[in-house]
Design a protein around this motif. Structure first.
Motif, PDB file in Angstrom:
ATOM      1  N   ILE A 190      71.052  13.161  75.632  1.00 50.47           N
ATOM      2  CA  ILE A 190      70.842  14.154  74.580  1.00 50.47           C
ATOM      3  C   ILE A 190      72.122  14.966  74.437  1.00 50.47           C
ATOM      4  O   ILE A 190      72.849  15.179  75.413  1.00 50.47           O
ATOM      5  CB  ILE A 190      69.645  15.088  74.880  1.00 50.47           C
ATOM      6  N   ALA A 191      72.407  15.405  73.216  1.00 54.12           N
ATOM      7  CA  ALA A 191      73.612  16.202  72.985  1.00 54.12           C
ATOM      8  C   ALA A 191      73.310  17.265  71.922  1.00 54.12           C
ATOM      9  O   ALA A 191      72.801  16.934  70.854  1.00 54.12           O
ATOM     10  CB  ALA A 191      74.757  15.302  72.528  1.00 54.12           C
ATOM     11  N   PRO A 192      73.582  18.518  72.254  1.00 51.80           N
ATOM     12  CA  PRO A 192      74.049  18.984  73.556  1.00 51.80           C
ATOM     13  C   PRO A 192      72.917  18.953  74.588  1.00 51.80           C
ATOM     14  O   PRO A 192      71.745  18.811  74.216  1.00 51.80           O
ATOM     15  CB  PRO A 192      74.484  20.421  73.259  1.00 51.80           C
ATOM     16  N   ASN A 193      73.281  19.071  75.862  1.00 49.45           N
ATOM     17  CA  ASN A 193      72.260  19.155  76.896  1.00 49.45           C
ATOM     18  C   ASN A 193      72.184  20.551  77.505  1.00 49.45           C
ATOM     19  O   ASN A 193      71.540  20.759  78.532  1.00 49.45           O
ATOM     20  CB  ASN A 193      72.493  18.111  77.985  1.00 49.45           C
ATOM     21  N   ALA A 194      72.871  21.497  76.841  1.00 47.43           N
ATOM     22  CA  ALA A 194      72.832  22.890  77.301  1.00 47.43           C
ATOM     23  C   ALA A 194      73.154  23.806  76.129  1.00 47.43           C
ATOM     24  O   ALA A 194      73.842  23.421  75.184  1.00 47.43           O
ATOM     25  CB  ALA A 194      73.834  23.115  78.434  1.00 47.43           C
ATOM     26  N   ALA A 195      72.639  25.038  76.198  1.00 46.50           N
ATOM     27  CA  ALA A 195      72.908  26.037  75.161  1.00 46.50           C
ATOM     28  C   ALA A 195      72.670  27.424  75.734  1.00 46.50           C
ATOM     29  O   ALA A 195      71.890  27.602  76.680  1.00 46.50           O
ATOM     30  CB  ALA A 195      72.022  25.809  73.937  1.00 46.50           C
ATOM     31  N   VAL A 196      73.359  28.391  75.148  1.00 42.41           N
ATOM     32  CA  VAL A 196      73.182  29.786  75.553  1.00 42.41           C
ATOM     33  C   VAL A 196      71.951  30.345  74.846  1.00 42.41           C
ATOM     34  O   VAL A 196      71.625  29.938  73.724  1.00 42.41           O
ATOM     35  CB  VAL A 196      74.434  30.599  75.193  1.00 42.41           C
ATOM     36  N   THR A 214      65.343  25.833  82.248  1.00 38.34           N
ATOM     37  CA  THR A 214      65.500  24.426  81.868  1.00 38.34           C
ATOM     38  C   THR A 214      64.240  23.937  81.167  1.00 38.34           C
ATOM     39  O   THR A 214      63.159  24.500  81.341  1.00 38.34           O
ATOM     40  CB  THR A 214      65.766  23.531  83.096  1.00 38.34           C
ATOM     41  N   ALA A 215      64.412  22.891  80.396  1.00 41.83           N
ATOM     42  CA  ALA A 215      63.287  22.228  79.734  1.00 41.83           C
ATOM     43  C   ALA A 215      63.543  20.729  79.800  1.00 41.83           C
ATOM     44  O   ALA A 215      64.684  20.283  79.944  1.00 41.83           O
ATOM     45  CB  ALA A 215      63.162  22.685  78.282  1.00 41.83           C
ATOM     46  N   SER A 216      62.484  19.946  79.708  1.00 44.48           N
ATOM     47  CA  SER A 216      62.647  18.492  79.684  1.00 44.48           C
ATOM     48  C   SER A 216      62.380  17.993  78.275  1.00 44.48           C
ATOM     49  O   SER A 216      61.480  18.487  77.577  1.00 44.48           O
ATOM     50  CB  SER A 216      61.708  17.817  80.681  1.00 44.48           C
ATOM     51  N   VAL A 217      63.178  17.024  77.862  1.00 44.73           N
ATOM     52  CA  VAL A 217      63.062  16.438  76.531  1.00 44.73           C
ATOM     53  C   VAL A 217      62.674  14.975  76.683  1.00 44.73           C
ATOM     54  O   VAL A 217      63.312  14.234  77.436  1.00 44.73           O
ATOM     55  CB  VAL A 217      64.389  16.563  75.753  1.00 44.73           C
ATOM     56  N   THR A 218      61.633  14.560  75.985  1.00 46.03           N
ATOM     57  CA  THR A 218      61.195  13.171  76.020  1.00 46.03           C
ATOM     58  C   THR A 218      60.949  12.672  74.602  1.00 46.03           C
ATOM     59  O   THR A 218      60.744  13.455  73.678  1.00 46.03           O
ATOM     60  CB  THR A 218      59.904  12.988  76.835  1.00 46.03           C
ATOM     61  N   VAL A 219      60.965  11.354  74.451  1.00 47.25           N
ATOM     62  CA  VAL A 219      60.598  10.723  73.184  1.00 47.25           C
ATOM     63  C   VAL A 219      59.277   9.992  73.404  1.00 47.25           C
ATOM     64  O   VAL A 219      59.107   9.282  74.399  1.00 47.25           O
ATOM     65  CB  VAL A 219      61.678   9.731  72.714  1.00 47.25           C
ATOM     66  N   PHE A 220      58.350  10.193  72.470  1.00 47.74           N
ATOM     67  CA  PHE A 220      57.035   9.555  72.560  1.00 47.74           C
ATOM     68  C   PHE A 220      56.837   8.615  71.377  1.00 47.74           C
ATOM     69  O   PHE A 220      57.059   9.000  70.221  1.00 47.74           O
ATOM     70  CB  PHE A 220      55.921  10.605  72.560  1.00 47.74           C
ATOM     71  N   ASN A 221      56.456   7.378  71.674  1.00 49.21           N
ATOM     72  CA  ASN A 221      56.078   6.419  70.631  1.00 49.21           C
ATOM     73  C   ASN A 221      54.564   6.265  70.611  1.00 49.21           C
ATOM     74  O   ASN A 221      53.955   6.021  71.664  1.00 49.21           O
ATOM     75  CB  ASN A 221      56.703   5.048  70.893  1.00 49.21           C
ATOM     76  N   PRO A 222      53.928   6.394  69.437  1.00 50.86           N
ATOM     77  CA  PRO A 222      52.477   6.169  69.369  1.00 50.86           C
ATOM     78  C   PRO A 222      52.176   4.685  69.505  1.00 50.86           C
ATOM     79  O   PRO A 222      53.059   3.829  69.338  1.00 50.86           O
ATOM     80  CB  PRO A 222      52.121   6.668  67.965  1.00 50.86           C
ATOM     81  N   PRO A 253      74.188  21.148  84.878  1.00 46.30           N
ATOM     82  CA  PRO A 253      74.571  20.488  86.127  1.00 46.30           C
ATOM     83  C   PRO A 253      74.378  18.988  86.003  1.00 46.30           C
ATOM     84  O   PRO A 253      73.473  18.514  85.321  1.00 46.30           O
ATOM     85  CB  PRO A 253      73.601  21.101  87.153  1.00 46.30           C
ATOM     86  N   VAL A 254      75.249  18.246  86.670  1.00 44.29           N
ATOM     87  CA  VAL A 254      75.166  16.784  86.645  1.00 44.29           C
ATOM     88  C   VAL A 254      74.403  16.316  87.866  1.00 44.29           C
ATOM     89  O   VAL A 254      74.720  16.690  88.990  1.00 44.29           O
ATOM     90  CB  VAL A 254      76.571  16.158  86.622  1.00 44.29           C
ATOM     91  N   ALA A 255      73.375  15.526  87.636  1.00 43.28           N
ATOM     92  CA  ALA A 255      72.582  14.997  88.746  1.00 43.28           C
ATOM     93  C   ALA A 255      73.414  14.058  89.577  1.00 43.28           C
ATOM     94  O   ALA A 255      74.284  13.336  89.079  1.00 43.28           O
ATOM     95  CB  ALA A 255      71.354  14.263  88.202  1.00 43.28           C
ATOM     96  N   ALA A 256      73.134  14.029  90.891  1.00 41.92           N
ATOM     97  CA  ALA A 256      73.886  13.152  91.798  1.00 41.92           C
ATOM     98  C   ALA A 256      73.776  11.713  91.373  1.00 41.92           C
ATOM     99  O   ALA A 256      74.736  10.951  91.394  1.00 41.92           O
ATOM    100  CB  ALA A 256      73.382  13.346  93.227  1.00 41.92           C
ATOM    101  N   GLY A 257      72.599  11.300  90.979  1.00 41.91           N
ATOM    102  CA  GLY A 257      72.396   9.915  90.579  1.00 41.91           C
ATOM    103  C   GLY A 257      73.196   9.572  89.338  1.00 41.91           C
ATOM    104  O   GLY A 257      73.742   8.489  89.218  1.00 41.91           O
ATOM    105  N   GLN A 279      64.992  13.861  79.805  1.00 44.25           N
ATOM    106  CA  GLN A 279      66.348  14.378  79.946  1.00 44.25           C
ATOM    107  C   GLN A 279      66.237  15.897  80.063  1.00 44.25           C
ATOM    108  O   GLN A 279      65.403  16.515  79.416  1.00 44.25           O
ATOM    109  CB  GLN A 279      67.206  14.008  78.736  1.00 44.25           C
ATOM    110  N   THR A 280      67.073  16.485  80.895  1.00 45.05           N
ATOM    111  CA  THR A 280      66.996  17.923  81.146  1.00 45.05           C
ATOM    112  C   THR A 280      67.917  18.700  80.211  1.00 45.05           C
ATOM    113  O   THR A 280      69.081  18.339  80.036  1.00 45.05           O
ATOM    114  CB  THR A 280      67.357  18.237  82.606  1.00 45.05           C
TER     115      THR A 280
END
Length: 503
Positions: free
Chosen positions: A142-148, A209-217, A254-258, A241-242
């Motif tokens: 996702i872009a951006p993945n952060a905002a003020v 933080t929030a999580s973003v997902t895509v849902f297909n019916p 922050p970048v996840a270790a994985g 995606q966070t």
């Protein structure tokens, strides 16, 4: 002509003899054949292969057939051990062409007429052909993945298997989840790989933080369906995606270790044995980069079973407890050198990234036992305080060249360097492990007389490339050239050092 009209009149009388009346006073003919109680299956997905349809009911007599939208199918009447027709079941082969597209079909049986005024038709039963199941969406970024905290923000989502449809109920939706609350974001353009969405200011009111997902019916039932109309199914939610909401600028997620490990591994080159049978490579396992060996069995004797073995492994079988990278393999695939920051690969492992040599015993079997040894050793202390990376192994596995980096203390060194470990004073070493040599004492030799300085480069270091006989090493210099006692200039930044190592 008179005879023809007479025949039609007789037929009409026969029809009316078994006709009934509906509520409007019009006449219609009742079906006089068998009765269908159920069919199996009664629902299928479009694009399915040929299948057998089973019709239950009765009484199905000899020469009864199943019809699909009026088309007679190849039908079978099961019999008992004496050859008598059971009469309560009939099967038919349905070719794939009839269910290639979603829609509805009418199933009916046709039995031989049993006298005047009978038509042999059963009651009709609906068969549902659902659309193919919708795919599960894949959200990669996702872009951006952060905002003020503050104003509304546009969001671009990248992935695959997104659904675009003029009916919003059948298009991909973007879900924003913060705590226990999920909000469906307003979306704009949708393609198979991109979605544009809007994050309202109300969702960016507080840091967190929030999580973003895509849902297909799931795919819908075909138009006109009134029976088993659950639709084709499929769809579902992508992995999240966070999104980070910062209280003030600058704002960086922050970048996840994985994710870091995966991005590094994606750019690493695998190593292959001379005959192509063995391949050493880096892959992410449990959010950590590890080194693996794949025996492809190419060119091996019959009975060889391809398998993958973890090389960055401790003596007790546990995986390396830190990142491992950049394998280099001997010609026969037996020896693999790699760098690792793990502290459990050998007893009393030194801190920081080191070079290790794994004897895989590939192709040697018993009594060979896999083992691990430290390569970045130096009794003269030249390796103290360095990070050892990017090994290159000779054909036999005896010699290993590698790069040692001492952190730069230059005032020009960027504190925000992309890869600070790879920026500094770089020196080239060769380790003679004495593998396969008699009366030999292992030693480490620095072949660079003056180290190159990677200050401010911001780029990853280039490692040495050792020739098969270990007599030459090619190296790309840093901002300041790496000097050797004997070398040949290849380009303004590439040198070939002559080591005089004997194998």
């Amino acid at each position: 002509m008179k005879r023809s009209w007479t025949a039609l009149a007789v037929a009409a009388v026969a029809v009316l003899a078994v006709a009934g009346c509906n509520d409007y006073g019009n006449t219609f003919q009742n079906n006089t054949g068998a009765t269908i109680l159920s069919i199996s299956p009664s629902v299928i997905s479009a694009g399915s292969p040929d299948f057998v349809l089973t019709v239950n009911g009765g009484t199905f007599v000899a020469k009864t057939v199943v019809q699909w939208n009026g088309k007679t199918l190849e039908s079978t009447l099961p019999t008992d051990s004496a050859g008598n027709i059971l009469g309560n079941i009939i099967t038919a082969k349905v070719p794939a062409a009839l269910v290639a597209k979603s829609g509805l079909a009418t199933i009916i049986t046709l039995s031989p007429a049993q006298g005047a005024g009978t038509n042999g038709l059963s009651n009709p039963v609906a068969f549902v052909i659902n659309p193919t199941p919708n795919p599960l969406p894949v959200l990669t970024s996702i872009a951006p993945n952060a905002a003020v905290v503050g104003a509304a923000t546009s969001l671009s989502l990248t992935g695959s298997s997104f659904l675009s449809n003029s009916d919003p109920a059948q298009a991909s939706q973007v879900n924003w989840t913060s705590g226990a609350k999920t909000t469906i974001l307003t979306v704009g353009t949708i393609t198979a790989t991109q979605i544009q969405a809007s994050i309202p200011a109300s969702l960016l009111a507080n840091a967190g933080t929030a999580s973003v997902t895509v849902f297909n019916p799931g795919s819908p039932p075909p138009p006109g369906c009134t029976g088993l109309c659950s639709g084709g199914g499929g769809g579902g939610s992508s992995a999240p995606q966070t999104f980070t909401i910062c209280a003030s600028a600058p704002c960086t997620a922050p970048v996840a270790a994985g994710a870091t490990a995966a991005s590094l591994v994606a750019e690493e080159t695998p190593a292959v044995s001379l005959d192509g049978r063995y391949v050493a490579y880096t892959a992410v396992q449990n959010d950590r980069a590890q080194v693996f060996l794949r025996d492809t069995c190419e060119g091996a004797a019959t009975g060889c079973q391809p398998r993958t073995t973890l090389l960055s492994v401790a003596a007790d079988g546990s995986a390396a407890n830190e990142e491992s990278h950049t394998p280099s393999m001997s010609s026969d695939g037996r020896y693999v050198a790699f760098s690792s920051a793990a502290t459990n690969l050998i007893e009393n492992a030194p801190a920081g990234r080191q070079i290790y040599l794994r004897d895989t015993c590939a192709g040697f079997g018993d009594p060979c036992k896999p083992s691990m040894r430290l390569v970045s050793l130096d009794s003269n202390g030249a390796l103290l305080g360095t990070q050892s990376i990017l090994p290159s192994i000779s054909s036999s596995g005896r010699f290993v060249a590698f790069l040692a980096i001492t952190p730069s203390h230059s005032s020009n060194q960027s504190k925000n360097s992309v890869n600070p470990i790879d920026s500094g004073y770089r020196q080239v070493f060769i380790r003679d492990t004495c593998l396969g040599a008699a009366n030999c004492a292992p030693k480490t030799t620095r072949i660079s007389l003056q180290s190159g300085d990677g200050t401010g480069s911001g780029a990853e270091s280039a490692g040495p490339a050792l020739s098969g006989d270990a007599n030459h090493v090619a190296i790309a210099s840093g901002n300041a050239a790496t000097l050797f006692k004997r070398s040949v200039a290849i380009d303004d930044r590439v040198f070939l050092a002559i080591t005089n190592q004997q194998q």
